[in-house]
Scaffold this active site. Structure first.
Site, PDB file in Angstrom:
ATOM      1  N   CYS A   1      -5.580  -3.119  13.233  1.00 46.22           N
ATOM      2  CA  CYS A   1      -4.551  -3.459  14.209  1.00 46.22           C
ATOM      3  C   CYS A   1      -3.165  -3.488  13.562  1.00 46.22           C
ATOM      4  CB  CYS A   1      -4.877  -4.806  14.842  1.00 46.22           C
ATOM      5  SG  CYS A   1      -3.617  -5.332  16.004  1.00 46.22           S
TER       6      CYS A   1
ATOM      7  N   CYS B   1      -0.828  -6.186  14.772  1.00 44.72           N
ATOM      8  CA  CYS B   1      -1.130  -7.548  14.296  1.00 44.72           C
ATOM      9  C   CYS B   1      -0.652  -7.714  12.860  1.00 44.72           C
ATOM     10  CB  CYS B   1      -2.633  -7.825  14.284  1.00 44.72           C
ATOM     11  SG  CYS B   1      -3.505  -7.313  15.735  1.00 44.72           S
ATOM     12  N   ASP B   2      -0.891  -6.693  12.030  1.00 48.25           N
ATOM     13  CA  ASP B   2      -0.732  -6.864  10.584  1.00 48.25           C
ATOM     14  C   ASP B   2       0.397  -6.046   9.966  1.00 48.25           C
ATOM     15  OD1 ASP B   2      -2.959  -8.527  10.697  1.00 48.25           O
ATOM     16  OD2 ASP B   2      -4.327  -6.838  10.532  1.00 48.25           O
TER      17      ASP B   2
END
Ligand code: NDP
Length: 307
Positions: free
Chosen positions: A135, A138-139
């Site tokens: 992701c 997300c990261d």
């Protein structure tokens, strides 16, 4: 302790929330379990420009929160919890949650979505959470001004690579063929980015790293050449698998695990069990198609319960 529920919806994504909105308005007193990732996959994307009604786009998080609130306002009982066991052999259906609680449901809408796939390499597993991620949104933040690699050539890979290109110094795309599967609009976005380099006809042999996490990727080109690239982050974008395992003993699925539904309806082979969203749709996988199929499932459940 077991509880009786008229209309049980499993899954907190666009399909589940839309089913809940319709089921609430039809007085089916729906209970929806959101699972581990309330809001589903859309909470891990950036702006959504193709969901109708939002002239300037909307973030995945905001769209999901709005659907969630709408379902709640209309009377859906939203709960946290994951189904770990199901018995759909007779009605009421019996479902066991991770809390140990048991539910008896007169009707069931499965909207559990799909989960990102990994390559299955030992080294990939070793560095999960230490540079390996599925992701980017997300990261990606952790790789500001650094180099990263994205595996895959579909729309997701292009979207993730474009997102990372705005944050990172350089993005490699590791693509196993000599073409991208992505739509032409997404391909253009990748081609237009000055800091994305596509490594064509390449497969990942190993994720390289040390105590601090990922340091690079060993790649093999189709012609046999093996070479290493230096990166701090390794992002998977090679597709998804449907979250149907807990129901697959009872509900018919295709060879990839997607739940089969009857024609244009959401009816599964088990009477009273309906499926909506990415868990039954390997083709379109869009927020708007998931939402639409959630609507279909609620209408089908209403018809079933009132017949
Ligand atoms: P796709 O299945 O479309 O693409 C997967 C990509 O990963 C392909 O390029 C595939 O290669 C590659 N791949 C698969 N397995 C491996 C492997 N083991 N090693 C290396 N590469 C591999 O998945 P997506 O998640 O990209 O998209 C799913 C659906 O969602 C699509 O319908 C897509 O259009 C849609 N989508 C739409 C978006 C939008 O409209 N904004 C955004 C994101 C997704 P190959 O091509 O060789 O099979």
């Amino acid at each position: 302790m077991s509880e009786k529920i008229k209309c049980l919806i499993i899954g907190g994504g666009p399909a589940g929330y839309t089913a809940a909105i319709y089921a609430s308005r039809a007085n089916l007193a729906p209970v929806l379990y959101e699972g581990l990732q309330p809001g589903g996959q859309l909470t891990t994307t950036t702006d959504i420009e193709n969901y109708p009604g939002f002239e300037n786009g909307i973030s995945g998080q905001a769209l999901m929160e709005a659907m969630r609130q709408q379902a709640q306002r209309l009377g859906t009982d939203l709960r946290h919890g994951t189904v770990i066991e199901s018995d759909l052999s007779e009605r009421p259906f019996r479902l066991v949650l991770d809390s140990g609680d048991e539910i008896l449901a007169e009707s069931l809408i499965i909207a559990t979505g799909a989960t990102a796939k990994y390559l299955g390499l030992e080294s990939e597993e070793k560095f999960k959470g230490m540079g390996v991620s599925a992701c980017a949104t997300c990261d990606g933040f952790f790789y500001r001004n650094r180099k990263v690699a994205v595996v895959g050539g579909g729309d997701t890979a292009c979207e993730e690579a474009s997102y990372l290109a705005n944050i990172c110094e350089k993005v490699y795309m590791i693509v196993r063929r000599d073409v991208l599967r992505a739509s032409s609009a997404m391909q253009k976005r990748v081609m237009d980015a000055h800091n994305i380099e596509i490594l064509w006809n390449c497969n990942t042999r190993e994720v390289l790293g040390d105590m601090s996490g990922v340091t690079g990727v060993r790649i093999q080109r189709k012609d046999g050449e093996v070479f290493d690239i230096s990166v701090d982050g390794f992002f998977l974008a090679i597709g998804h698998h449907p979250n149907s395992e807990v129901f697959s003993k009872w509900v018919e699925t295709d060879e990839n695990g997607y739940i089969k539904t009857d024609g244009k309806s959401s009816r599964t082979n088990v009477e009273g069990v309906f499926a909506a969203g990415d868990v039954q749709n390997p083709v379109y996988r869009q927020a708007v198609t998931a939402a639409a199929s959630g609507c279909v499932a609620a209408l089908d459940a209403e018809k079933f319960l009132n017949s």
